[in-house]
Write a protein that holds these residues in place. Structure first.
Motif, PDB file in Angstrom:
ATOM      1  N   LYS A  20     -17.866  49.236  32.108  1.00 34.71           N
ATOM      2  CA  LYS A  20     -18.587  49.353  30.825  1.00 34.71           C
ATOM      3  C   LYS A  20     -19.493  48.138  30.596  1.00 34.71           C
ATOM      4  O   LYS A  20     -20.656  48.286  30.250  1.00 34.71           O
ATOM      5  CB  LYS A  20     -17.579  49.460  29.655  1.00 34.71           C
ATOM      6  N   THR A  21     -18.917  46.944  30.801  1.00 34.46           N
ATOM      7  CA  THR A  21     -19.707  45.732  30.564  1.00 34.46           C
ATOM      8  C   THR A  21     -20.879  45.675  31.537  1.00 34.46           C
ATOM      9  O   THR A  21     -21.995  45.311  31.159  1.00 34.46           O
ATOM     10  CB  THR A  21     -18.810  44.482  30.722  1.00 34.46           C
ATOM     11  N   THR A  22     -20.619  46.063  32.783  1.00 33.51           N
ATOM     12  CA  THR A  22     -21.678  46.043  33.799  1.00 33.51           C
ATOM     13  C   THR A  22     -22.813  46.976  33.389  1.00 33.51           C
ATOM     14  O   THR A  22     -23.989  46.613  33.470  1.00 33.51           O
ATOM     15  CB  THR A  22     -21.095  46.482  35.164  1.00 33.51           C
ATOM     16  N   LEU A  92     -22.229  44.978  21.331  1.00 36.59           N
ATOM     17  CA  LEU A  92     -20.893  44.461  20.998  1.00 36.59           C
ATOM     18  C   LEU A  92     -19.995  44.854  22.160  1.00 36.59           C
ATOM     19  O   LEU A  92     -19.602  46.013  22.295  1.00 36.59           O
ATOM     20  CB  LEU A  92     -20.385  45.063  19.683  1.00 36.59           C
ATOM     21  N   ASP A  93     -19.719  43.893  23.018  1.00 37.21           N
ATOM     22  CA  ASP A  93     -18.987  44.207  24.241  1.00 37.21           C
ATOM     23  C   ASP A  93     -17.488  44.062  24.019  1.00 37.21           C
ATOM     24  O   ASP A  93     -17.022  43.050  23.493  1.00 37.21           O
ATOM     25  CB  ASP A  93     -19.452  43.258  25.360  1.00 37.21           C
ATOM     26  N   ASP A  94     -16.775  45.089  24.411  1.00 34.98           N
ATOM     27  CA  ASP A  94     -15.314  45.076  24.374  1.00 34.98           C
ATOM     28  C   ASP A  94     -14.750  44.908  22.965  1.00 34.98           C
ATOM     29  O   ASP A  94     -13.948  44.007  22.700  1.00 34.98           O
ATOM     30  CB  ASP A  94     -14.788  43.948  25.283  1.00 34.98           C
ATOM     31  N   LEU A  95     -15.173  45.770  22.094  1.00 32.84           N
ATOM     32  CA  LEU A  95     -14.663  45.748  20.719  1.00 32.84           C
ATOM     33  C   LEU A  95     -13.334  46.507  20.694  1.00 32.84           C
ATOM     34  O   LEU A  95     -13.269  47.674  21.080  1.00 32.84           O
ATOM     35  CB  LEU A  95     -15.695  46.412  19.793  1.00 32.84           C
ATOM     36  N   HIS A 306     -12.645  38.522  34.583  1.00 34.52           N
ATOM     37  CA  HIS A 306     -12.522  39.814  33.900  1.00 34.52           C
ATOM     38  C   HIS A 306     -11.321  39.780  32.954  1.00 34.52           C
ATOM     39  O   HIS A 306     -10.319  39.120  33.256  1.00 34.52           O
ATOM     40  CB  HIS A 306     -12.344  40.943  34.929  1.00 34.52           C
ATOM     41  N   ASP A 307     -11.407  40.490  31.830  1.00 37.38           N
ATOM     42  CA  ASP A 307     -10.325  40.376  30.842  1.00 37.38           C
ATOM     43  C   ASP A 307      -8.981  40.871  31.370  1.00 37.38           C
ATOM     44  O   ASP A 307      -7.931  40.346  30.986  1.00 37.38           O
ATOM     45  CB  ASP A 307     -10.685  41.032  29.508  1.00 37.38           C
ATOM     46  N   LEU A 308      -8.981  41.847  32.276  1.00 34.58           N
ATOM     47  CA  LEU A 308      -7.689  42.299  32.829  1.00 34.58           C
ATOM     48  C   LEU A 308      -7.090  41.224  33.733  1.00 34.58           C
ATOM     49  O   LEU A 308      -5.867  41.041  33.777  1.00 34.58           O
ATOM     50  CB  LEU A 308      -7.874  43.590  33.643  1.00 34.58           C
TER      51      LEU A 308
HETATM   52 MG   LIG Z   1     -15.741  44.750  29.807  1.00 39.57          MG
END
Ligand SMILES: [Mg+2]
Ligand SMILES: Nc1ncnc2c1ncn2[C@@H]1O[C@H](COP(=O)(O)OP(=O)(O)O)[C@@H](O)[C@H]1O
Length: 367
Positions: A20-22, A92-95, A306-308
């Motif tokens: 998604k972010t990419t 708004l990334d990763d809301l 990466h958040d994960l």
């Molecule tokens: Mg992301």
């Protein structure tokens, strides 16, 4: 996108590691988009708890200056000055969390600030609920095809392009493990990179690589388990004390690792900074770091996690600190990092005695 509306909202929804972010970054940095939207703002914040702080961050991003504490009315006025009637794209990334009332109040405020048509807010989220609050039409990001996953895996695992015969015969198992997630393909490829045949055979035969809902977590954990030194593992879990989406400066990070005593020079690599650089390269090779920035000599200067992967670092750190049976001697009495999450206005009120041994202190403001 509706050009006649003052503000249109587009949610992209999908699980972590799907891209998604990419995708949002591609859109954000696309030449046509750059031309179309005179103002582009990128924010990565987990929740919309207070609208004022969101507006403040938008203003900071537009003016590239810190906003000193000011009333909402002043921020709105300054935003009006900064945006004018120029068309803008806000990502708004990763809301993770937003309630319907706050969301609509936020939109109304933005519509009051800039009344030109064709402005857009793009939201990426893992939460269908957030996506449905953002707009009725949600865009579900699809999984990658097996071929695409395989291609990412191959690129990461076999940098020189030559894929061993034996690996070709387990293509199905590998793409099944990836579950259509580019992050999984990339980390799995990093894990196979520079490994001898017997090593990747052992990985494939192990019980951890069974395709399931949790495949991505298993792959990340396996990648951590295979990091080639306990000191490197400490360097990895150290990332957890920084906020998510933090941009790390490589040289500064290496200095911090040195200060923590994680880097041990050896005969082969007697200079501590060189050990740090080697560790950094290994984390990149394992795909545990990403979004690399290079200088003009192609040297890495900055990167993100990466958040994960950041979640995994946090889990490892917690398990090391709180495991009463831990045999590595890191009991609570020897805690060296101390972090907390709190609204920024309450950080000063936090006082924690009995943590004299802690070396690093990271307040993570949630507002
Ligand atoms: Mg992301
Ligand atoms: N289409 C793609 N092809 C190759 N790699 C990709 C693709 N999309 C994403 N990636 C990689 O997969 C990882 C996860 O992507 P990201 O956009 O951060 O996922 P999400 O935001 O959904 O969690 C990143 O390392 C990114 O570079």
């Amino acid at each position: 996108m509706r050009k006649d509306a003052v503000l249109c909202t587009i949610p992209i929804v999908g699980m972590g590691g799907l891209g998604k972010t990419t995708l949002a970054k591609r859109i954000f940095n696309d030449q046509h988009i750059e031309k179309h939207f005179e103002k582009r703002i990128w924010l990565c914040l987990p929740e919309m708890s207070e609208i004022k702080s969101f507006l403040e961050l938008i203003l900071e991003s537009l003016t590239e200056r810190k906003v000193e504490v000011q009333s909402r009315d002043i921020i709105v006025k300054k935003l009006r000055d900064a945006l004018g009637e120029k068309q803008y794209l806000l990502v708004l990334d990763d809301l993770w969390r937003v309630d319907s009332t706050s969301w609509h109040e936020f939109l109304d405020t933005l519509r009051g600030i800039n009344t030109s048509r064709g402005n857009c807010i793009l939201v990426t989220t893992r939460s269908k609920q957030v996506a449905s609050i953002v707009a009725a039409d949600l865009h579900k990001l699809g999984k990658l095809t097996d071929d695409h996953c395989w291609s990412i895996f191959k690129q990461r695992a076999f940098v020189d392009g030559e894929v061993p015969e034996e690996i070709l015969s387990v293509e199905n198992k590998i793409v099944e493990m990836c579950q259509g997630l580019p992050l999984a393909a990339s980390v799995l490829g990093g894990l196979f990179c520079n490994k001898e045949k017997h090593e990747w055979q052992a990985i494939l035969d192990g019980s951890s690589l069974v395709a399931s809902e949790d495949s991505i977590k298993n792959i990340l954990k396996l990648s951590y388990d295979y990091l080639p030194s306990p000191h490197l593992k400490k360097c990895f879990s150290y990332f957890a004390i920084f906020p998510k989406d933090f941009q790390f400066e490589k040289d500064q990070l290496i200095q911090l690792w040195m200060a923590e005593g994680f880097l041990r020079p050896c005969q082969e690599t007697p200079v501590m900074e060189d050990v740090g650089n080697k560790f950094f390269q290994l984390l990149l090779q394992y795909s545990l770091l990403q979004d690399v920035n290079l200088d003009k000599y192609n040297n890495t200067t900055h990167c993100k996690m990466h958040d994960l992967v950041h979640d995994l670092a946090g889990d490892i750190l917690k398990s090391r600190l709180f495991d009463p049976k831990g045999d590595n001697g890191e009991k609570l009495s020897q805690v060296r990092y101390f972090g907390w999450e709190s609204p920024s206005d309450q950080i000063d009120k936090i006082y924690e005695p009995g943590r004299q041994a802690s070396r690093s202190c990271q307040p993570q403001s949630s507002s």
